[in-house]
Design a protein around this motif. Structure first.
Motif, short mmCIF file in Angstrom:
data_model
loop_
_atom_site.label_atom_id
_atom_site.label_comp_id
_atom_site.label_asym_id
_atom_site.label_seq_id
_atom_site.Cartn_x
_atom_site.Cartn_y
_atom_site.Cartn_z
N TYR A 108 0.83 -1.20 0.00
CA TYR A 108 0.00 0.00 0.00
C TYR A 108 0.86 1.26 0.00
N ILE A 124 -4.01 4.45 -0.98
CA ILE A 124 -4.94 4.83 0.08
C ILE A 124 -4.90 6.35 0.20
N ARG A 155 -13.44 5.87 1.16
CA ARG A 155 -12.06 5.49 0.80
C ARG A 155 -11.02 6.27 1.58
N LYS A 202 -8.89 7.42 4.42
CA LYS A 202 -8.60 6.70 5.66
C LYS A 202 -7.86 7.54 6.70
N LEU A 214 -1.62 -0.55 8.89
CA LEU A 214 -2.99 -1.07 8.80
C LEU A 214 -3.76 -0.83 10.10
N LYS A 245 -7.01 1.50 10.56
CA LYS A 245 -8.14 0.60 10.87
C LYS A 245 -8.53 -0.22 9.65
N MET A 246 -7.52 -0.77 8.98
CA MET A 246 -7.75 -1.62 7.82
C MET A 246 -7.37 -3.06 8.15
N GLU A 247 -8.09 -3.99 7.52
CA GLU A 247 -7.75 -5.41 7.68
C GLU A 247 -6.67 -5.74 6.67
N GLN A 276 -5.18 -7.86 3.77
CA GLN A 276 -5.84 -8.70 2.76
C GLN A 276 -4.87 -9.74 2.20
#
Ligand SMILES: [Zn+2]
Length: 258
Positions: free
Chosen positions: A32, A58, A87, A89, A250, A254-256, A258
Motif C-alpha cells: 500500500y 490509500i 475510501r 482513511k 494497517l 483501521k484496515m484489515e 488482505q
C-alpha cells in the motif's frame, strides 16, 4: 511486504509516468501507498488516484500548514465532502511549519485545530507535518480531543528528546530517506528510540529521496532503501521491519490485512 505511508503521487512530478511509478512500487514489494492531500484540489486528486489504483493507493485528505492561509468556510465544506468518502482513511497532511512560515502562525494553528475536530468527527487518524513548532503543536494536542489512534508524526525531525512525548500520546512516528544520509545523527537516534510497534516507513515522494538517489525525484519504490537502513539501525532483518511497519500502518488506518 512493505508500505509507503506518505507519498505525494498527486504532485506534478508524477504527472507523466504515474503508471510506471506505481508499477515499480509493486515490483519492489510495496503493498500500500498512502497519498496525502495538501489542499482541497490536491486532496481531490489523491482520491481520484486512489480510485484509479484501488488495490494500492490509500487516500488522505487535508490542508497542509503551508496552505493554511487558503482556508475558509468553503474550503472546510469541500474538505468535509471529500473526507466523507469511505475510501479516505486519514486526515492529512496537516500540522504546523514555523520553518517556512508560508502561512501566519495563528492561522496555521486554527486550521490545524479545525481539521483535528473533523478527524474526531469521522474517526480518522491524523497525518501530521511538524517542523520547528513543537511547543504550539503539543499545546494543541493537549487542548483538543484526539482521534484514536491519534495518527502519525510524518518525516520526523523533532529530534530524540521529543520521541517519548509523541509516543506517550499514542502517535506512530514516520521516517523517510533522511535516515540514509550521512549527517542525520539526531534522526537516527530518534529512530533508535521508537519501538517497532510504533514505527512507519515513508518516502515523502517526490522529496527526500534516500541515498543513492538523494536530490533526485523520490518515488515509493525507494521506500525499500529506507526500510533497509531502518532495519540496520534496529538490528533486525528487512522482512521483520517490513512486517512490523505494514501491520502498524494497517492498525493506524483501521484496515484489515488482505
Ligand atoms: Zn508530505
Amino acid at each position: 511486504m512493505l508500505c509507503d505511508s506518505h507519498a505525494h503521487l498527486d504532485d506534478e512530478a508524477f504527472s507523466y509516468d504515474l503508471d510506471s511509478v506505481v508499477g515499480r512500487a509493486q515490483e519492489s514489494g510495496l503493498k500500500y501507498i498512502v497519498c496525502p492531500g495538501t489542499d482541497i484540489k490536491s486532496s481531490k486528486r489523491c482520491l481520484e488516484i486512489a480510485l484509479q489504483y484501488p488495490d494500492v493507493i490509500i487516500p488522505a485528505a487535508g490542508v497542509h500548514p503551508h496552505e493554511a492561509k487558503s482556508w475558509n468556510e468553503k474550503a472546510e465544506a469541500a474538505l468535509e465532502d471529500i473526507i466523507s468518502s469511505c475510501r479516505v482513511k486519514a486526515i492529512g497532511e496537516i500540522g504546523l511549519d514555523y520553518h517556512y512560515d508560508f502561512s501566519p502562525r495563528n492561522v496555521q494553528m486554527e486550521v490545524f485545530r479545525r481539521q483535528i475536530r473533523l478527524a474526531v468527527k469521522y474517526r480518522l487518524p491524523l497525518i501530521c507535518h511538524l517542523r520547528e513548532a513543537e511547543s504550539d503543536f503539543i499545546k494543541i494536542l493537549s487542548e483538543e480531543a484526539l482521534p484514536s489512534p491519534p495518527g502519525v508524526i510524518h518525516c520526523y525531525s523533532s529530534g530524540p528528546d521529543y520521541v517519548d512525548e509523541f509516543l506517550s500520546r499514542g502517535f506512530y512516528i514516520g521516517f523517510t530517506g533522511v535516515i540514509t544520509f550521512k549527517k542525520a545523527d539526531r534522526v537516527k537516534q530518534a529512530l533508535g528510540k521508537v519501538p517497532l510497534d510504533r514505527l512507519l516507513i515513508e518516502t515523502d515522494s517526490p522529496y527526500m529521496a534516500p541515498v543513492p538517489y538523494r536530490g533526485k525525484r523520490c518515488e515509493p519504490a525507494h521506500a525499500v532503501l529506507t526500510a533497509r537502513a531502518a532495519a540496520d539501525i534496529k538490528g533486525i532483518s528487512y522482512d521483520e521491519l517490513a512486517a512490523h511497519t505494514t501491520a502498524n500502518l494497517l492498525e493506524m488506518l483501521k484496515m484489515e490485512q488482505q
